[in-house]
Design an enzyme around this catalytic site. Structure first.
Site, PDB file in Angstrom:
ATOM      1  CB  ALA A  44      32.204  50.520  -9.311  1.00  0.00           C
TER       2      ALA A  44
ATOM      3  CE1 TYR B 291       5.160  -7.418  14.686  1.00  0.00           C
ATOM      4  CE2 TYR B 291       3.394  -5.886  14.195  1.00  0.00           C
ATOM      5  CZ  TYR B 291       3.813  -7.150  14.570  1.00  0.00           C
ATOM      6  OH  TYR B 291       2.883  -8.119  14.817  1.00  0.00           O
TER       7      TYR B 291
ATOM      8  CE  LYS C  40       5.176  -1.865   6.052  1.00  0.00           C
ATOM      9  NZ  LYS C  40       3.798  -2.190   6.448  1.00  0.00           N
TER      10      LYS C  40
ATOM     11  NE  ARG D  87      -2.414  -1.840   3.241  1.00  0.00           N
ATOM     12  CZ  ARG D  87      -2.741  -1.817   4.519  1.00  0.00           C
ATOM     13  NH1 ARG D  87      -3.660  -0.965   4.951  1.00  0.00           N
ATOM     14  NH2 ARG D  87      -2.153  -2.622   5.376  1.00  0.00           N
TER      15      ARG D  87
HETATM   16  C1  UD1 Z   1      -0.069  -8.344  13.337  1.00  0.00           C
HETATM   17  C2  UD1 Z   1      -0.568  -9.232  14.474  1.00  0.00           C
HETATM   18  C3  UD1 Z   1      -1.829  -8.613  15.074  1.00  0.00           C
HETATM   19  C4  UD1 Z   1      -1.559  -7.200  15.538  1.00  0.00           C
HETATM   20  C5  UD1 Z   1      -0.997  -6.374  14.401  1.00  0.00           C
HETATM   21  C6  UD1 Z   1      -0.533  -5.040  14.895  1.00  0.00           C
HETATM   22  C7  UD1 Z   1       0.018 -11.533  13.885  1.00  0.00           C
HETATM   23  C8  UD1 Z   1      -0.465 -12.799  13.334  1.00  0.00           C
HETATM   24  N1  UD1 Z   1      -0.870 -10.543  13.949  1.00  0.00           N
HETATM   25  O1  UD1 Z   1      -1.060  -8.381  12.326  1.00  0.00           O
HETATM   26  O2  UD1 Z   1      -2.293  -9.393  16.166  1.00  0.00           O
HETATM   27  O3  UD1 Z   1      -2.749  -6.617  16.021  1.00  0.00           O
HETATM   28  O4  UD1 Z   1       0.167  -7.025  13.830  1.00  0.00           O
HETATM   29  O5  UD1 Z   1      -0.174  -4.246  13.786  1.00  0.00           O
HETATM   30  O6  UD1 Z   1       1.163 -11.430  14.280  1.00  0.00           O
HETATM   31  N2  UD1 Z   1       6.163  -9.489   8.769  1.00  0.00           N
HETATM   32  C9  UD1 Z   1       7.282 -10.160   8.311  1.00  0.00           C
HETATM   33  N3  UD1 Z   1       7.106 -11.377   7.729  1.00  0.00           N
HETATM   34  C10 UD1 Z   1       5.890 -11.948   7.582  1.00  0.00           C
HETATM   35  C11 UD1 Z   1       4.756 -11.249   8.040  1.00  0.00           C
HETATM   36  C12 UD1 Z   1       4.935 -10.016   8.640  1.00  0.00           C
HETATM   37  O7  UD1 Z   1       8.401  -9.676   8.442  1.00  0.00           O
HETATM   38  O8  UD1 Z   1       5.826 -13.052   7.036  1.00  0.00           O
HETATM   39  C13 UD1 Z   1       6.353  -8.177   9.396  1.00  0.00           C
HETATM   40  C14 UD1 Z   1       5.700  -7.060   8.610  1.00  0.00           C
HETATM   41  O9  UD1 Z   1       6.628  -6.477   7.705  1.00  0.00           O
HETATM   42  C15 UD1 Z   1       5.304  -6.085   9.709  1.00  0.00           C
HETATM   43  C16 UD1 Z   1       5.012  -6.997  10.904  1.00  0.00           C
HETATM   44  O10 UD1 Z   1       5.699  -8.191  10.638  1.00  0.00           O
HETATM   45  O11 UD1 Z   1       6.372  -5.241  10.066  1.00  0.00           O
HETATM   46  C17 UD1 Z   1       3.527  -7.228  11.092  1.00  0.00           C
HETATM   47  O12 UD1 Z   1       2.999  -7.796   9.936  1.00  0.00           O
HETATM   48  P1  UD1 Z   1       1.568  -7.445   9.421  1.00  0.00           P
HETATM   49  O13 UD1 Z   1       1.282  -8.199   8.200  1.00  0.00           O
HETATM   50  O14 UD1 Z   1       1.409  -5.963   9.371  1.00  0.00           O
HETATM   51  O15 UD1 Z   1       0.701  -8.036  10.622  1.00  0.00           O
HETATM   52  P2  UD1 Z   1      -0.839  -7.895  10.808  1.00  0.00           P
HETATM   53  O16 UD1 Z   1      -1.522  -8.849   9.941  1.00  0.00           O
HETATM   54  O17 UD1 Z   1      -1.228  -6.473  10.717  1.00  0.00           O
END
Ligand code: UD1
Ligand code: CA
Length: 453
Positions: free
Chosen positions: A419, A99, A21, A14
């Site tokens: 000048a 994160y 990102k 996004r």
């Molecule tokens: C996650 C949490 C959720 C929480 C939310 C807060 C889980 C399953 N869910 O959801 O409970 O409320 O964050 O924002 O953990 N990332 C990786 N590798 C992956 C997946 C994610 O590095 O395979 C990183 C992403 O880049 C990001 C963070 O982990 O920095 C969170 O991932 P994201 O997909 O945003 O998690 P949510 O589904 O929002």
């Protein structure tokens, strides 16, 4: 002791950007760099960054000797991401998961989370009026945390829970591997959820506690340019508030941007729209007018900077008066009470006490003495197309308007240049040097008239 794992593998669809990102910046610094810097403040035994999307770019940009790297080639979920870091963790009590796209968490909040997690597992949570999209914290009747359920897997009753998982957790390192091994992706998103380890901890009778961030903005993440801008404003407002509490007068705290560090003395005043980059130091009583950009600049006490100035890598002595519309390029040293006026550009030059360059001039590779007056339109011709040469102007010289100083050249102490002089040889001290042709008036001359067609 703790390990810290920073999850930074996400692509950030996004953001609609070619840049991964976590490399987008807040206050001129990559999101993940903010997280790394905060993590360092907690002195972890190991600091591991899980990267995936834009791998090489992420590693190259963030590279530092204390960072360990774990690649997550495919983003199969937060649990899978942490599993990639497992082999690099030290056998210390706790592992903190952060994160890479949540840049403003404070070390103080994380320290409280770590404390709460001692002897068990702890989760940073908060209550939101609209919890949509977040994992919900499910508690039993006694208020004990039972599990975290993701929005997409939640029942209507669970969706009504307003306490959410921020994603930040402190986990007992000794159990982490076993729990990650037990995760499956049998859920609405087909992902390995890190959040599922909470139920596993509860099943083992391990205490699960929560801590709250001191401010909601500490746990805000970035998924779009809109959120990026919101966090930028929050960060800037935090800095502006701190500056004002320390005594700096900001004409509008919503209109200042600091992309680095700003040190200041007492009674400093900063008008609207100013940008500070790198390391900037402002001495006592410095006044900065609207819309100035200062990068890596040291400004001594009593300096006044009028609107629309742009300074880069300059050292400004006490009580100088600069601008409006002045430009200082790298390598400028100004002694006390120097005056640099409108549309004057100075580069790699030293200007001594009380000298003035007030209007429309270019001063490059020059050494200017004390109490020198440089007239309007003066130019140091420092470059012959291949090499740069130096101009020296000694104390109390007077440089007439529209003069070109063809370097290398020296103007002696107390010399005056008429000048319009094009100076190609040294001007001796205490004399007048002029290079213009003699003025003539042609009496028989007529103005051209328009030719009729
Ligand atoms: C996650 C949490 C959720 C929480 C939310 C807060 C889980 C399953 N869910 O959801 O409970 O409320 O964050 O924002 O953990 N990332 C990786 N590798 C992956 C997946 C994610 O590095 O395979 C990183 C992403 O880049 C990001 C963070 O982990 O920095 C969170 O991932 P994201 O997909 O945003 O998690 P949510 O589904 O929002
Ligand atoms: Ca998210």
């Amino acid at each position: 002791m703790i390990n810290i794992v920073i999850l930074a593998a996400g692509q950030g669809k996004r953001m609609h950007s070619n840049l991964p990102k976590v490399l987008h910046s807040v206050a001129g610094k990559a999101l993940a760099q903010h997280v790394i810097d905060t993590a360092r403040g907690l002195s972890p035994e190991r600091l591991v960054v899980v990267y995936g999307h834009g791998g090489d770019m992420v590693r190259d940009t963030l590279a530092a000797p204390d960072l360990h790297w774990a690649e997550q080639a495919q983003q199969l979920g937060t649990g899978h991401a942490v599993a990639q870091a497992l082999a690099q963790l030290a056998p210390v009590e706790q592992t903190l998961v952060l994160y890479g796209d949540v840049p403003l968490t404070t070390a103080a909040t994380l320290a409280r989370l770590i404390e709460a997690g001692k002897g068990g597992l702890s989760i940073l949570t908060m209550a939101l009026p609209d919890p949509t999209g977040y994992g919900r914290i499910v508690r039993d009747a006694a208020g004990n945390v039972q599990c975290i359920v993701e929005e997409k897997d939640a029942s209507p009753e669970q969706k009504a829970i307003r306490e959410v998982n921020t994603g930040i957790m402190a986990i007992p390192t000794a159990r982490l591997g076993t729990w990650l091994d037990q995760l499956n992706n049998d859920n609405a998103q087909g992902e390995y959820y890190l959040t599922d380890i909470v139920a596993l901890a509860v099943a083992e009778g391990m205490p699960v506690r929560t801590a709250k961030p001191a401010h909601d903005w500490e746990v805000l993440g970035v998924n779009s340019k809109v959120q990026l801008a919101a966090l930028e404003r929050q960060y800037q407002l935090n800095l502006a508030t701190r500056l004002m509490l320390e005594g700096v007068r900001l004409l509008d705290p919503a209109r200042i941007d600091i992309r680095g560090t700003l040190k200041h003395g007492r009674d400093v005043s900063i008008d609207v729209g100013c940008v500070f980059e790198g390391e900037v130091e402002l001495g006592d009583g410095v006044e900065i007018g609207p819309y100035c950009v200062l990068k890596d600049v040291k400004v001594a006490a009593g300096v006044r900077i009028a609107p629309f100035c742009h300074f880069d890598s300059a050292n400004i002595g006490p009580d100088c008066e600069l601008g409006p519309y002045a430009r200082l390029r790298p390598g400028v040293e100004l002694a006390a009470r120097v005056r640099i006026g409108n549309f004057v550009e100075v580069k790699k030059s030293r200007i001594d006490e009380g000298s003035k360059v007030n209007h429309l001039a270019y001063i490059g590779d020059a050494e200017i003495g004390q109490r020198v007056n440089v007239g309007a339109g003066t130019i140091t011709c420092n470059y012959d197309g291949a090499n740069k040469f130096k101009t020296v102007i000694e104390d109390e010289a007077f440089i007439g308007s529209d003069t070109q100083l063809v370097a290398p050249v020296r103007v002696g102490r107390g010399a005056t240049l008429g000048a319009g002089t094009t100076l190609t040889k040294d001007a001796p001290p205490d004399t007048l040097t002029v290079s213009r042709a003699k003025q003539v008036t042609l009496t028989g001359w007529n103005r051209p008239t328009k030719i009729k067609k």
